[in-house]
Design a protein around this motif. Structure first.
Motif, PDB file in Angstrom:
ATOM      1  N   GLN A 132      32.321 -24.531  22.767  1.00 24.53           N
ATOM      2  CA  GLN A 132      31.856 -23.206  22.365  1.00 24.53           C
ATOM      3  C   GLN A 132      30.420 -22.963  22.799  1.00 24.53           C
ATOM      4  O   GLN A 132      30.066 -21.852  23.187  1.00 24.53           O
ATOM      5  N   MET A 166      30.631 -22.290  26.647  1.00 28.49           N
ATOM      6  CA  MET A 166      31.231 -20.988  26.924  1.00 28.49           C
ATOM      7  C   MET A 166      30.297 -19.849  26.527  1.00 28.49           C
ATOM      8  O   MET A 166      30.099 -18.894  27.294  1.00 28.49           O
ATOM      9  N   ALA A 167      29.712 -19.929  25.335  1.00 28.22           N
ATOM     10  CA  ALA A 167      28.825 -18.863  24.869  1.00 28.22           C
ATOM     11  C   ALA A 167      27.600 -18.744  25.778  1.00 28.22           C
ATOM     12  O   ALA A 167      27.192 -17.630  26.130  1.00 28.22           O
ATOM     13  N   LEU A 185      28.633 -17.113  29.078  1.00 32.00           N
ATOM     14  CA  LEU A 185      28.887 -15.683  28.900  1.00 32.00           C
ATOM     15  C   LEU A 185      27.597 -14.904  28.704  1.00 32.00           C
ATOM     16  O   LEU A 185      27.435 -13.808  29.252  1.00 32.00           O
ATOM     17  N   TYR A 233      35.848  -9.843  31.406  1.00 28.09           N
ATOM     18  CA  TYR A 233      36.262 -10.965  30.560  1.00 28.09           C
ATOM     19  C   TYR A 233      37.766 -10.890  30.301  1.00 28.09           C
ATOM     20  O   TYR A 233      38.477 -11.892  30.402  1.00 28.09           O
ATOM     21  N   CYS A 254      42.738 -20.746  25.372  1.00 29.17           N
ATOM     22  CA  CYS A 254      41.377 -21.011  24.907  1.00 29.17           C
ATOM     23  C   CYS A 254      41.422 -22.190  23.945  1.00 29.17           C
ATOM     24  O   CYS A 254      42.266 -22.225  23.036  1.00 29.17           O
ATOM     25  N   SER A 293      34.029 -19.458  16.847  1.00 33.83           N
ATOM     26  CA  SER A 293      34.398 -18.042  16.847  1.00 33.83           C
ATOM     27  C   SER A 293      33.181 -17.171  16.591  1.00 33.83           C
ATOM     28  O   SER A 293      33.013 -16.117  17.215  1.00 33.83           O
ATOM     29  N   HIS A 296      30.097 -17.885  17.371  1.00 27.42           N
ATOM     30  CA  HIS A 296      29.304 -17.893  18.606  1.00 27.42           C
ATOM     31  C   HIS A 296      29.829 -16.836  19.582  1.00 27.42           C
ATOM     32  O   HIS A 296      29.058 -16.087  20.180  1.00 27.42           O
ATOM     33  N   MET A 297      31.144 -16.813  19.748  1.00 28.48           N
ATOM     34  CA  MET A 297      31.747 -15.852  20.666  1.00 28.48           C
ATOM     35  C   MET A 297      31.554 -14.423  20.163  1.00 28.48           C
ATOM     36  O   MET A 297      31.277 -13.504  20.940  1.00 28.48           O
ATOM     37  N   PHE A 356      37.528  -9.368  19.826  1.00 31.16           N
ATOM     38  CA  PHE A 356      37.792 -10.798  19.743  1.00 31.16           C
ATOM     39  C   PHE A 356      39.237 -11.076  19.330  1.00 31.16           C
ATOM     40  O   PHE A 356      39.894 -11.949  19.892  1.00 31.16           O
TER      41      PHE A 356
END
Length: 195
Positions: free
Chosen positions: A65, A68-69, A72, A89, A106, A130, A132-133, A164
């Motif tokens: 995470q 990925m964060a 992004l 995305y 994912c 989650s 973080h995203m 999300f």
């Protein structure tokens, strides 16, 4: 007092290898032998550095995470259009439906489906990932609203939750074998909702 032998492996590289293994087949299907092989570690080195399989998995979720964060956020800060960032995305999620390398989905969504209801530590790690995203998507939506790319007055945090959850649904459909032709109209509808 002796400090012991210095570590002879790269922690991040070992975590990346373990993360790929868990991501490819899931927690339950990954054996200790699989982990030792992909991480190129002895059993004692793995236990000394990461603890048991569950502790390693929690570290892998955190590594995943964060990576990925950060990736992004970097893309978001380098784009001229936050709305386009969100559309791209979704396109990336759909692209997985046509990849020959398999439909991994994912790691966070897979883990939520596989373990989160049965393991409190895993559930907490998934929730953290989650969040973080969600922060990334909230930032993108706030920017899009500020620039007039999204005109709705719905709070960005609510829009991020919608986005999300939509992404999570798309990822589940990809993993279940949905085709690009089935997924593209859904992505289009998601973006039309964010107008």
């Amino acid at each position: 007092m002796s400090q012991g032998r210095p570590r002879e492996f790269d922690i991040d590289r070992a975590l990346e290898s373990a993360t790929r293994q868990f991501w490819a087949v899931g927690y339950e299907a990954t054996s200790l032998t699989d982990l030792l092989k992909v991480m190129k570690l002895s059993k004692s080195s793995l236990y000394q550095a990461f603890g048991n399989k569950e502790a390693l998995f929690i570290r892998c979720l955190d590594y995943f995470q964060n990576t990925m964060a950060n990736d992004l956020l970097s893309k978001l800060h380098n784009t001229e259009s936050p709305r386009q960032f969100l559309a791209e995305y979704l396109e990336g999620v759909i692209d997985e439906a046509t990849r020959k390398s398999g439909r991994k989905g994912c790691l966070l969504v897979n883990t939520a489906n596989e373990l989160a209801q049965r393991n409190a530590l895993v559930s907490a790690a998934v929730a953290k990932g989650s969040q973080h995203m969600m922060k990334v998507f909230t930032t993108a939506l706030e920017l899009a609203q500020q620039r007039g790319e999204i005109r709705t007055v719905v709070p960005a945090e609510d829009l991020a939750r919608y986005y999300f959850s939509s992404v999570s649904g798309l990822r589940t459909m990809v993993k279940a074998g949905a085709s690009r032709a089935e997924l593209e109209p859904i992505a289009k509808l998601i973006m039309e909702t964010l107008s």
